[in-house]
Write a protein that holds these residues in place. Structure first.
Motif, PDB file in Angstrom:
ATOM      1  N   VAL A  35       0.863  -1.184   0.000  1.00 56.92           N
ATOM      2  CA  VAL A  35       0.000   0.000   0.000  1.00 56.92           C
ATOM      3  C   VAL A  35       0.895   1.229   0.000  1.00 56.92           C
ATOM      4  N   GLN A  36       0.644   2.144  -0.918  1.00 56.50           N
ATOM      5  CA  GLN A  36       1.461   3.361  -1.017  1.00 56.50           C
ATOM      6  C   GLN A  36       0.576   4.561  -1.352  1.00 56.50           C
ATOM      7  N   PRO A  54      -4.630   2.820   8.321  1.00 55.52           N
ATOM      8  CA  PRO A  54      -4.303   3.954   9.207  1.00 55.52           C
ATOM      9  C   PRO A  54      -3.094   4.738   8.695  1.00 55.52           C
ATOM     10  N   ALA A  55      -3.143   6.039   8.858  1.00 50.40           N
ATOM     11  CA  ALA A  55      -1.998   6.886   8.541  1.00 50.40           C
ATOM     12  C   ALA A  55      -0.989   6.819   9.684  1.00 50.40           C
ATOM     13  N   VAL A  56       0.275   6.676   9.332  1.00 46.69           N
ATOM     14  CA  VAL A  56       1.365   6.658  10.310  1.00 46.69           C
ATOM     15  C   VAL A  56       2.331   7.785   9.952  1.00 46.69           C
ATOM     16  N   LEU A  57       2.527   8.713  10.880  1.00 41.25           N
ATOM     17  CA  LEU A  57       3.374   9.876  10.620  1.00 41.25           C
ATOM     18  C   LEU A  57       2.915  10.608   9.362  1.00 41.25           C
ATOM     19  N   GLY A  58       1.608  10.711   9.225  1.00 35.17           N
ATOM     20  CA  GLY A  58       1.034  11.509   8.152  1.00 35.17           C
ATOM     21  C   GLY A  58       0.919  10.840   6.803  1.00 35.17           C
ATOM     22  N   SER A  59       1.166   9.521   6.721  1.00 29.64           N
ATOM     23  CA  SER A  59       1.113   8.838   5.426  1.00 29.64           C
ATOM     24  C   SER A  59       0.620   7.406   5.609  1.00 29.64           C
ATOM     25  N   ARG A  60      -0.038   6.904   4.570  1.00 35.00           N
ATOM     26  CA  ARG A  60      -0.468   5.503   4.549  1.00 35.00           C
ATOM     27  C   ARG A  60       0.540   4.609   3.819  1.00 35.00           C
ATOM     28  N   SER A  61       1.656   5.166   3.409  1.00 28.16           N
ATOM     29  CA  SER A  61       2.659   4.393   2.669  1.00 28.16           C
ATOM     30  C   SER A  61       3.329   3.349   3.551  1.00 28.16           C
ATOM     31  N   THR A  62       3.649   2.216   2.940  1.00 31.91           N
ATOM     32  CA  THR A  62       4.387   1.151   3.613  1.00 31.91           C
ATOM     33  C   THR A  62       5.865   1.496   3.630  1.00 31.91           C
TER      34      THR A  62
END
Length: 328
Positions: A13-14, A126-134
């Motif tokens: 997911v990116q 969920p967004a982590v540190l403002g991003s949903r990127s892996t």
């Protein structure tokens, strides 16, 4: 929701990436081809940074658990929705229970190898540190911080009513071609240690083809070609680097930092691929070759303006199509 039925390897997911954390040691991650992701979100009238699935290895297969609209951008993977063909860079409607299958990319004129499965309202992790990127190196973001596996279930946003099926976009690989002597190319700015390399190394950098080796991934592309040699041995302290930087380790074969690159390094920097061309590298096949074109700062800014115009034109075309559809 969609269910992954078959994931070959390294599908993640990116979104457009995690910004503002390089000084804290947090890399950017994000789509290797941000234009493909952006184009898919424009087609679906999603938010600009909606998350999608990046697929670098095939076959790949998912089942839609509810009706929605989707687009597959990037590579042309001979997609099929059940038994019906799926056009790349085109909006399609899927009903609950239908299965999307993607195969090995075709040899198209735009030479893409990664596909992006974009869904109406995006992949809702969920967004982590403002991003949903892996972020694979740190195992966070995306879906449990890892590549997708068979059986994974991914929540999607509420299927928006703004998107309409039955239209598409011209891929940027066709709209914005770039070659040198008939070979795919990217534009490069000389970097801080450029003048520390020999004249023969400068000539090699600009005049020869560079093969993307099998030791390449989301962290960096290791290249093979003529050896690049400094005028004298260089010993540098680790310092900040960003995606696109071309470092030259002691063996003389360059490494281009990519989306999952670490935010610091000590190898000398001979050049930097401009941000406007990183998507071209993200789609370059392993084993293929690429040329470097020297450019100026003003030319790099012009290239960024070309990207903004392509995105703006894509948005305008999608809005026109949707308005015409409502007027019928």
């Amino acid at each position: 929701m969609i269910r992954v039925l078959s994931a070959a390897a390294l599908a993640t997911v990116q979104d457009l990436g995690r910004t503002g954390g390089l000084n804290l040691g947090v890399g950017t991650s994000g789509a290797m081809d941000p234009l493909a992701l952006a184009g898919g979100n424009i087609l679906l009238r999603n938010e600009e940074n909606a998350a999608a699935i990046e697929i670098p290895v095939f076959p790949f297969k998912v089942r839609f658990e509810r009706s929605t609209v989707f687009a597959v951008t990037g590579a042309d993977c001979a997609g099929r929705l059940d038994e019906a063909p799926v056009l790349p860079w085109w909006v399609h409607r899927a009903e609950a229970g239908q299965v999307l299958s993607l195969s090995l990319p075709k040899q198209t004129t735009w030479r893409a190898t990664r596909a992006y499965l974009c869904i109406a309202d995006g992949i809702d992790v969920p967004a982590v540190l403002g991003s949903r990127s892996t972020q694979l190196r740190g195992s966070f973001g995306g879906h449990e911080g890892r590549p997708l596996r068979d059986g994974d279930e991914l929540p999607t946003g509420r299927s928006n009513d703004r998107a309409a099926s039955g239209f598409g976009l011209v891929p940027p690989g066709l709209a914005l071609p770039l070659e040198a002597d008939g070979m795919p190319a990217v534009r490069v700015l000389p970097a801080a240690e450029y003048d520390c390399f020999s004249n023969s190394s400068h000539d090699a950098l600009w005049s020869t083809a560079w093969k993307i080796t099998a030791q390449s991934d989301r962290y960096g592309y290791r290249l093979a070609g003529r050896e690049l040699n400094p005028l004298r041995p260089l010993e540098l302290r680790s310092h900040g680097i960003v995606p696109g930087v071309i470092q030259v380790p002691h063996g003389g074969q360059p490494i281009i930092q990519m989306r999952d690159a670490q935010p610091s390094g000590g190898y000398p920097k001979i050049g930097t691929v401009i941000e406007a061309d990183l998507w071209r590298l993200g789609q370059a096949p392993i084993g293929s070759s690429v040329r470097f074109i020297r450019c100026s700062w003003d030319e790099a800014l012009d290239a960024s303006a070309d990207i903004r115009r392509w995105l703006a034109n894509a948005r305008r075309l999608v809005e026109l199509h949707c308005r015409e559809g409502r007027g019928r």
